[in-house]
Design a protein around this motif. Structure first.
Motif, short mmCIF file in Angstrom:
data_model
loop_
_atom_site.label_atom_id
_atom_site.label_comp_id
_atom_site.label_asym_id
_atom_site.label_seq_id
_atom_site.Cartn_x
_atom_site.Cartn_y
_atom_site.Cartn_z
N LEU A 26 18.58 -40.39 10.46
CA LEU A 26 18.13 -41.78 10.48
C LEU A 26 18.59 -42.51 9.22
N GLU A 27 19.05 -43.70 9.41
CA GLU A 27 19.43 -44.52 8.26
C GLU A 27 18.16 -45.15 7.69
N ASP A 28 18.20 -45.46 6.43
CA ASP A 28 17.09 -46.13 5.76
C ASP A 28 15.78 -45.35 5.86
N ALA A 29 15.86 -44.03 5.88
CA ALA A 29 14.66 -43.21 5.99
C ALA A 29 14.51 -42.27 4.79
N GLU A 30 15.15 -42.62 3.68
CA GLU A 30 15.12 -41.75 2.51
C GLU A 30 13.69 -41.52 2.01
N SER A 31 12.88 -42.56 2.02
CA SER A 31 11.50 -42.42 1.57
C SER A 31 10.74 -41.45 2.47
N LEU A 32 10.93 -41.57 3.75
CA LEU A 32 10.28 -40.68 4.71
C LEU A 32 10.76 -39.24 4.53
N LYS A 33 12.06 -39.06 4.35
CA LYS A 33 12.62 -37.73 4.13
C LYS A 33 12.03 -37.10 2.87
N HIS A 34 11.92 -37.91 1.83
CA HIS A 34 11.36 -37.44 0.56
C HIS A 34 9.90 -37.02 0.75
N GLN A 35 9.13 -37.82 1.46
CA GLN A 35 7.72 -37.51 1.71
C GLN A 35 7.59 -36.20 2.50
N LEU A 36 8.43 -36.02 3.49
CA LEU A 36 8.38 -34.78 4.28
C LEU A 36 8.73 -33.56 3.42
N ARG A 37 9.73 -33.71 2.54
CA ARG A 37 10.08 -32.61 1.63
C ARG A 37 8.91 -32.29 0.71
N CYS A 38 8.24 -33.33 0.20
CA CYS A 38 7.10 -33.12 -0.68
C CYS A 38 5.95 -32.42 0.05
N ILE A 39 5.68 -32.85 1.26
CA ILE A 39 4.63 -32.22 2.05
C ILE A 39 4.97 -30.76 2.32
N HIS A 40 6.22 -30.49 2.65
CA HIS A 40 6.66 -29.11 2.90
C HIS A 40 6.46 -28.26 1.65
N ARG A 41 6.83 -28.79 0.49
CA ARG A 41 6.65 -28.05 -0.77
C ARG A 41 5.17 -27.79 -1.04
N GLN A 42 4.32 -28.78 -0.75
CA GLN A 42 2.88 -28.59 -0.95
C GLN A 42 2.34 -27.50 -0.03
N LEU A 43 2.76 -27.51 1.22
CA LEU A 43 2.33 -26.48 2.15
C LEU A 43 2.82 -25.11 1.71
N GLU A 44 4.05 -25.05 1.22
CA GLU A 44 4.61 -23.79 0.73
C GLU A 44 3.79 -23.28 -0.46
N ALA A 45 3.43 -24.17 -1.38
CA ALA A 45 2.63 -23.78 -2.54
C ALA A 45 1.25 -23.28 -2.09
N MET A 46 0.65 -23.97 -1.13
CA MET A 46 -0.65 -23.54 -0.61
C MET A 46 -0.53 -22.17 0.03
N HIS A 47 0.57 -21.93 0.74
CA HIS A 47 0.78 -20.64 1.38
C HIS A 47 0.91 -19.53 0.34
N GLU A 48 1.68 -19.80 -0.71
CA GLU A 48 1.83 -18.82 -1.79
C GLU A 48 0.49 -18.53 -2.44
N MET A 49 -0.31 -19.56 -2.68
CA MET A 49 -1.62 -19.37 -3.28
C MET A 49 -2.51 -18.52 -2.37
N GLU A 50 -2.45 -18.77 -1.08
CA GLU A 50 -3.25 -17.99 -0.13
C GLU A 50 -2.80 -16.54 -0.10
N ILE A 51 -1.50 -16.30 -0.16
CA ILE A 51 -0.99 -14.92 -0.20
C ILE A 51 -1.52 -14.20 -1.43
N HIS A 52 -1.45 -14.87 -2.61
CA HIS A 52 -1.92 -14.24 -3.84
C HIS A 52 -3.44 -14.02 -3.80
#
Length: 69
Positions: A26-52
């Motif tokens: 999608l054009e002009d969706a950089e902000s949305l792409k960034h938000q999705l990457r941030c959410i994915h990183r947050q979920l990944e961090a939560m997953h790592e914390m749960e594993i530990h």
């Protein structure tokens, strides 16, 4: 670790990944792409914390003295 929390986090990450693929071209969706990457990183961090946390709980359970009967 196979906990319900881990399974929910993995499923959530999968949904975010699908959304990332969906908006990738999608054009002009950089902000949305960034938000999705941030959410994915947050979920990944939560997953790592749960594993530990689950690993620590398992160690504590192993080290607990058996009840004496």
């Amino acid at each position: 670790m196979g906990s319900a929390t881990c399974l929910h986090l993995i499923e959530s990450k999968s949904h975010i990944e699908a959304a990332m693929v969906g908006v990738a071209h999608l054009e002009d969706a950089e902000s949305l792409k960034h938000q999705l990457r941030c959410i994915h990183r947050q979920l990944e961090a939560m997953h790592e914390m749960e594993i530990h946390a689950a690993s620590r709980r398992a160690v504590v359970d192993v080290l607990k003295p058996s009840s004496v009967r």
